[in-house]
Design a protein around this motif. Structure first.
Motif, short mmCIF file in Angstrom:
data_model
loop_
_atom_site.label_atom_id
_atom_site.label_comp_id
_atom_site.label_asym_id
_atom_site.label_seq_id
_atom_site.Cartn_x
_atom_site.Cartn_y
_atom_site.Cartn_z
N GLU A 1 0.85 -1.18 0.00
CA GLU A 1 0.00 0.00 0.00
C GLU A 1 0.89 1.24 0.00
N SER B 1 -1.80 -6.88 3.12
CA SER B 1 -2.48 -5.66 2.70
C SER B 1 -3.97 -5.77 2.96
N LYS C 1 -6.26 -3.65 1.99
CA LYS C 1 -6.97 -3.29 0.76
C LYS C 1 -7.08 -4.51 -0.17
N GLY D 1 -3.29 1.39 4.18
CA GLY D 1 -2.92 2.72 3.71
C GLY D 1 -1.53 3.10 4.19
#
Length: 408
Positions: free
Chosen positions: A8, A27, A29, A385
């Motif tokens: 990220e 991660s 995400k 993030g």
């Protein structure tokens, strides 16, 4: 030269400096994106997606998948403990596995799981007996072995006659009739799981077709099936495999289930977590042998068993800026086994001190880790993030030896 390789928005060099290596890095995400692929592909069917805990049972990962609405597929009482501790709903838990102990069955019944995926007649009898003692009705789904070749590695093929899993198709009607006579069982479903790392999904469709033939025969016998569970097994890209087409798979499943009141359950594991994680490792030495070159790193087969166990491929890239020339080498660990390798005959540019990133290590890496050679298990970090969180501390020698006693 700058280091721009990141998870990220966090450079891997920052993670290595703060947490050390070897280090599993995930991660958030990527986890979300993988889950959303299933949600979007199967939107019309609205399945219960039960994450397969065996792929990676870290509590933070389980809690995050639970927050997305996941149920869980478990294969042990310990995995149920993990799910409950992570805040997962017992009513969304499917208990699979061929060797459920009496204690595990009792624990699951007391926690009111959704159902047991039963794999033998003896297991039916055991669950009924324990449910009777607890004055409960146990929900059961029978795992049927459809004898479909998944065309995957023999160690992770589970749907053939020679495999230990499930009840043979020819015995399915008898098994369901037995279950229907046992007073403390409630038949809820039918399920199968034919293997892992499937990149050609046509065997899954064939398995579903065979299950539906059984569903119709059971209906004629007055045995109603309340859900169908197609298991997991969807593969990921480690090297150059075909990308499984979830949309095409979902469309085929939807067509076959059209007109049937059969809620769908899926049990993905690797395809939700495999490509969300990497194993970060430091190069200790470059060794030039008489016939081979070796890049010796601080990760080993105890941190990532798949290459040694399955001859599996994991892509490896240098996460550090380097001026080293490319050369062909085996990437190996410190363990005292010739089988301790992470890659064979790779073209790589690396020097001592560099960080290497072993990709696609989210599934069956930390969950299969061991302490062989008295090596402490690696730490785990979740990145979201710009933020990163230690979700498993690095094991210490003190904690590793705490349960042992030198009694003589």
């Amino acid at each position: 030269m700058t280091n721009s390789l990141k998870c990220e928005q966090v450079p891997y060099s920052v993670l290595a400096a703060q947490y050390g290596t070897p280090l599993y890095v995930y991660s958030q995400k990527a986890m979300t994106d993988a889950f959303n692929l299933y949600q979007q592909a199967f939107a019309d069917l609205k399945p219960l997606i039960c994450y397969a805990v065996k792929a990676n049972g870290n509590l933070s990962i389980l809690r995050y998948f639970a927050s997305l609405g996941c149920g869980f597929d478990i294969v042990s009482g310990g995995e149920l403990e993990r799910v409950l501790l992570a805040g997962g709903a017992a009513g969304k838990v499917i208990f699979s596995g061929v060797g459920k102990s009496s204690a595990e069955i009792e624990f699951a019944l007391k926690n009111n799981i959704r159902c047991f995926n039963v794999e033998s007649l003896a297991e039916l009898e055991r669950i009924n007996s324990i449910a009777q003692r607890l004055n409960k009705i146990a929900p059961v789904s029978l795992r049927i072995n459809p004898d479909v070749d998944a065309h995957t590695h023999p160690y992770i093929s589970t749907g053939l006659k020679a495999n230990k899993f499930g009840i043979a198709s020819q015995d399915a009607l008898t098994a369901y009739q037995l279950a229907a006579t046992l007073p403390h069982l409630k038949i809820t479903g039918i399920d199968c799981h034919i293997g892992s790392q499937l990149t050609d999904l046509s065997p899954l469709i064939e398995a579903l077709q065979r299950l539906l033939v059984l569903v119709d025969k059971l209906d004629e016998l007055g045995i109603r099936i309340e859900h169908i569970d197609l298991g997991g097994g969807i593969g990921i890209v480690y090297q150059n495999e075909n990308v499984p087409d979830l949309n095409a798979y979902a469309a085929a499943v939807s067509k076959l289930l059209s007109g049937r009141n059969l809620p769908l359950i899926l049990e993905p594991g690797r395809s939700l977590i495999g490509n969300t994680g990497s194993l970060l490792t430091t190069v200790e030495y470059i060794k030039q042998g008489e016939e081979k070159n070796f890049v010796i790193v601080d990760a080993a087969m105890n941190d990532l068993m798949r290459p040694s166990l399955y001859q599996a491929y994991h892509n490896i890239i240098n996460a550090s800026p380097t001026t080293a020339d490319k050369f062909v080498a085996d990437v190996v660990g410190p363990i005292c086994e010739t089988g301790d390798f992470l890659a064979k005959d790779r073209t790589i540019a690396a020097k001592a001190g560099d960080l290497l990133l072993i990709q696609s290590a989210g599934a069956y890496a930390s969950s299969m880790a061991s302490n062989y050679n008295t090596r402490c298990r690696a730490a785990e970090v979740l990145v979201n993030g710009t933020e990163h969180y230690l979700i498993r501390e690095r094991e210490t020698i003190d904690s590793l030896l705490a349960t042992e006693t030198a009694c003589l």
